[in-house]
Design a protein around this motif. Sequence first.
Motif, PDB file in Angstrom:
ATOM      1  N   LEU A  62       0.834  -1.203   0.000  1.00 33.85           N
ATOM      2  CA  LEU A  62       0.000   0.000   0.000  1.00 33.85           C
ATOM      3  C   LEU A  62       0.869   1.254   0.000  1.00 33.85           C
ATOM      4  N   ILE A  63       1.944   1.243   0.783  1.00 37.77           N
ATOM      5  CA  ILE A  63       2.844   2.396   0.810  1.00 37.77           C
ATOM      6  C   ILE A  63       3.404   2.664  -0.583  1.00 37.77           C
ATOM      7  N   ALA A  64       3.850   1.598  -1.247  1.00 36.92           N
ATOM      8  CA  ALA A  64       4.421   1.751  -2.584  1.00 36.92           C
ATOM      9  C   ALA A  64       3.398   2.303  -3.569  1.00 36.92           C
ATOM     10  N   LEU A  65       2.157   1.810  -3.483  1.00 36.31           N
ATOM     11  CA  LEU A  65       1.107   2.284  -4.383  1.00 36.31           C
ATOM     12  C   LEU A  65       0.830   3.768  -4.176  1.00 36.31           C
ATOM     13  N   VAL A  66       0.720   4.178  -2.923  1.00 34.04           N
ATOM     14  CA  VAL A  66       0.444   5.586  -2.625  1.00 34.04           C
ATOM     15  C   VAL A  66       1.604   6.461  -3.083  1.00 34.04           C
ATOM     16  N   ARG A  67       2.818   6.035  -2.764  1.00 29.28           N
ATOM     17  CA  ARG A  67       3.996   6.831  -3.149  1.00 29.28           C
ATOM     18  C   ARG A  67       4.071   6.981  -4.663  1.00 29.28           C
ATOM     19  N   ASP A  68       3.662   5.959  -5.386  1.00 30.54           N
ATOM     20  CA  ASP A  68       3.712   5.986  -6.841  1.00 30.54           C
ATOM     21  C   ASP A  68       2.616   6.855  -7.438  1.00 30.54           C
ATOM     22  N   GLN A  69       1.414   6.819  -6.859  1.00 31.14           N
ATOM     23  CA  GLN A  69       0.258   7.415  -7.526  1.00 31.14           C
ATOM     24  C   GLN A  69      -0.170   8.776  -6.988  1.00 31.14           C
ATOM     25  N   THR A  70       0.116   9.090  -5.739  1.00 34.88           N
ATOM     26  CA  THR A  70      -0.449  10.315  -5.172  1.00 34.88           C
ATOM     27  C   THR A  70       0.096  11.566  -5.847  1.00 34.88           C
ATOM     28  N   GLU A  71      -0.789  12.540  -6.025  1.00 28.77           N
ATOM     29  CA  GLU A  71      -0.400  13.855  -6.523  1.00 28.77           C
ATOM     30  C   GLU A  71      -0.406  14.886  -5.400  1.00 28.77           C
ATOM     31  N   ASN A  72      -0.684  14.439  -4.187  1.00 29.17           N
ATOM     32  CA  ASN A  72      -0.737  15.338  -3.040  1.00 29.17           C
ATOM     33  C   ASN A  72       0.638  15.378  -2.379  1.00 29.17           C
ATOM     34  N   THR A  73       1.230  16.548  -2.286  1.00 31.95           N
ATOM     35  CA  THR A  73       2.607  16.641  -1.805  1.00 31.95           C
ATOM     36  C   THR A  73       2.739  16.245  -0.337  1.00 31.95           C
ATOM     37  N   MET A  74       1.733  16.534   0.476  1.00 31.46           N
ATOM     38  CA  MET A  74       1.803  16.165   1.891  1.00 31.46           C
ATOM     39  C   MET A  74       1.695  14.646   2.052  1.00 31.46           C
ATOM     40  N   VAL A  75       0.807  14.033   1.311  1.00 34.41           N
ATOM     41  CA  VAL A  75       0.663  12.580   1.367  1.00 34.41           C
ATOM     42  C   VAL A  75       1.920  11.910   0.820  1.00 34.41           C
ATOM     43  N   ARG A  76       2.483  12.468  -0.238  1.00 36.42           N
ATOM     44  CA  ARG A  76       3.696  11.894  -0.822  1.00 36.42           C
ATOM     45  C   ARG A  76       4.849  11.920   0.191  1.00 36.42           C
ATOM     46  N   ALA A  77       4.988  13.024   0.898  1.00 44.63           N
ATOM     47  CA  ALA A  77       6.050  13.120   1.909  1.00 44.63           C
ATOM     48  C   ALA A  77       5.827  12.103   3.028  1.00 44.63           C
ATOM     49  N   LEU A  78       4.565  11.931   3.433  1.00 43.21           N
ATOM     50  CA  LEU A  78       4.251  10.948   4.470  1.00 43.21           C
ATOM     51  C   LEU A  78       4.563   9.541   3.983  1.00 43.21           C
ATOM     52  N   ALA A  79       4.218   9.235   2.732  1.00 42.74           N
ATOM     53  CA  ALA A  79       4.491   7.906   2.185  1.00 42.74           C
ATOM     54  C   ALA A  79       5.991   7.642   2.090  1.00 42.74           C
ATOM     55  N   THR A  80       6.747   8.646   1.696  1.00 46.28           N
ATOM     56  CA  THR A  80       8.197   8.490   1.594  1.00 46.28           C
ATOM     57  C   THR A  80       8.810   8.167   2.947  1.00 46.28           C
ATOM     58  N   ARG A  81       8.393   8.911   3.965  1.00 40.38           N
ATOM     59  CA  ARG A  81       8.951   8.668   5.298  1.00 40.38           C
ATOM     60  C   ARG A  81       8.447   7.346   5.872  1.00 40.38           C
ATOM     61  N   THR A  82       7.185   7.032   5.630  1.00 39.72           N
ATOM     62  CA  THR A  82       6.626   5.776   6.127  1.00 39.72           C
ATOM     63  C   THR A  82       7.349   4.580   5.521  1.00 39.72           C
ATOM     64  N   ASN A  83       7.683   4.656   4.258  1.00 36.85           N
ATOM     65  CA  ASN A  83       8.402   3.573   3.605  1.00 36.85           C
ATOM     66  C   ASN A  83       9.729   3.292   4.311  1.00 36.85           C
ATOM     67  N   ALA A  84      10.462   4.354   4.627  1.00 31.14           N
ATOM     68  CA  ALA A  84      11.755   4.190   5.297  1.00 31.14           C
ATOM     69  C   ALA A  84      11.596   3.604   6.691  1.00 31.14           C
ATOM     70  N   VAL A  85      10.591   4.085   7.425  1.00 31.86           N
ATOM     71  CA  VAL A  85      10.378   3.603   8.792  1.00 31.86           C
ATOM     72  C   VAL A  85       9.932   2.140   8.786  1.00 31.86           C
ATOM     73  N   VAL A  86       9.019   1.790   7.908  1.00 31.57           N
ATOM     74  CA  VAL A  86       8.531   0.411   7.851  1.00 31.57           C
ATOM     75  C   VAL A  86       9.659  -0.555   7.480  1.00 31.57           C
ATOM     76  N   LEU A  87      10.513  -0.166   6.543  1.00 32.80           N
ATOM     77  CA  LEU A  87      11.642  -1.021   6.183  1.00 32.80           C
ATOM     78  C   LEU A  87      12.580  -1.205   7.368  1.00 32.80           C
ATOM     79  N   ASP A  88      12.812  -0.132   8.107  1.00 29.03           N
ATOM     80  CA  ASP A  88      13.642  -0.240   9.323  1.00 29.03           C
ATOM     81  C   ASP A  88      13.010  -1.194  10.320  1.00 29.03           C
TER      82      ASP A  88
END
Length: 206
Positions: free
Chosen positions: A161-187
């Motif tokens: 779901l994180i990957a899908l949102v990061r790929d598709q969202t056009e909302n800059t705030m959501v994109r930033a959240l997805a980018t950071r969430t991806n890093a945290v979840v991988l950690d």
Amino acid sequence: MSGRTIATGLVVSALVATLAALLLPVQLFGETASAASSAPSFDDDGGGTVNTRYGPLTALDRDFVRKVRLAGLWEMPAGRQAQERGTTAAVRTAGNHLVAGHTELDRLAVNAGRALNIPLPNQPNDDQQSWLSQMNAAQGKDFAPVFAELLRRAHGKVFALIALVRDQTENTMVRALATRTNAVVLDHITVLENTGQVDFDTLYSS
């Protein structure tokens, strides 16, 4: 055999080889092309797409922000349990990472909810409360495998779901959240696996 026939044969062979090369990575991962292209499901709130100062906000975007908030509501308590009840340094370290990571993500999700007018949950859902109950009930050495497997399974499932949102969202705030969430979840996936308590053979069997 004419030169034209030979040339035609070479072109056909090249096309077949190219198609095989395109399909090979999918086959190596044990999926069909249709399975690989299927998108993860999300909860559609029926609100459609709305315009915001940060760009269009879709139902997928809103669901993602809610899920980040929900994750913190049960994973922070789970992390605190690991900090207090972990009998090995690796389990306690995983607990530290969960608490720190979801404290940060929760703050970002709450800020996004306020800025984008997304109502957010304030308590874990039924499944999450059940998982916390399972950890509460686990005694002694039984705690670590229950903790590690429940958290590792949850993090693995949200990755798509994180990957899908990061790929598709056009909302800059959501994109930033997805980018950071991806890093945290991988950690978190990494430190949970480092506990040595994740049984990959049964990880998604239930």
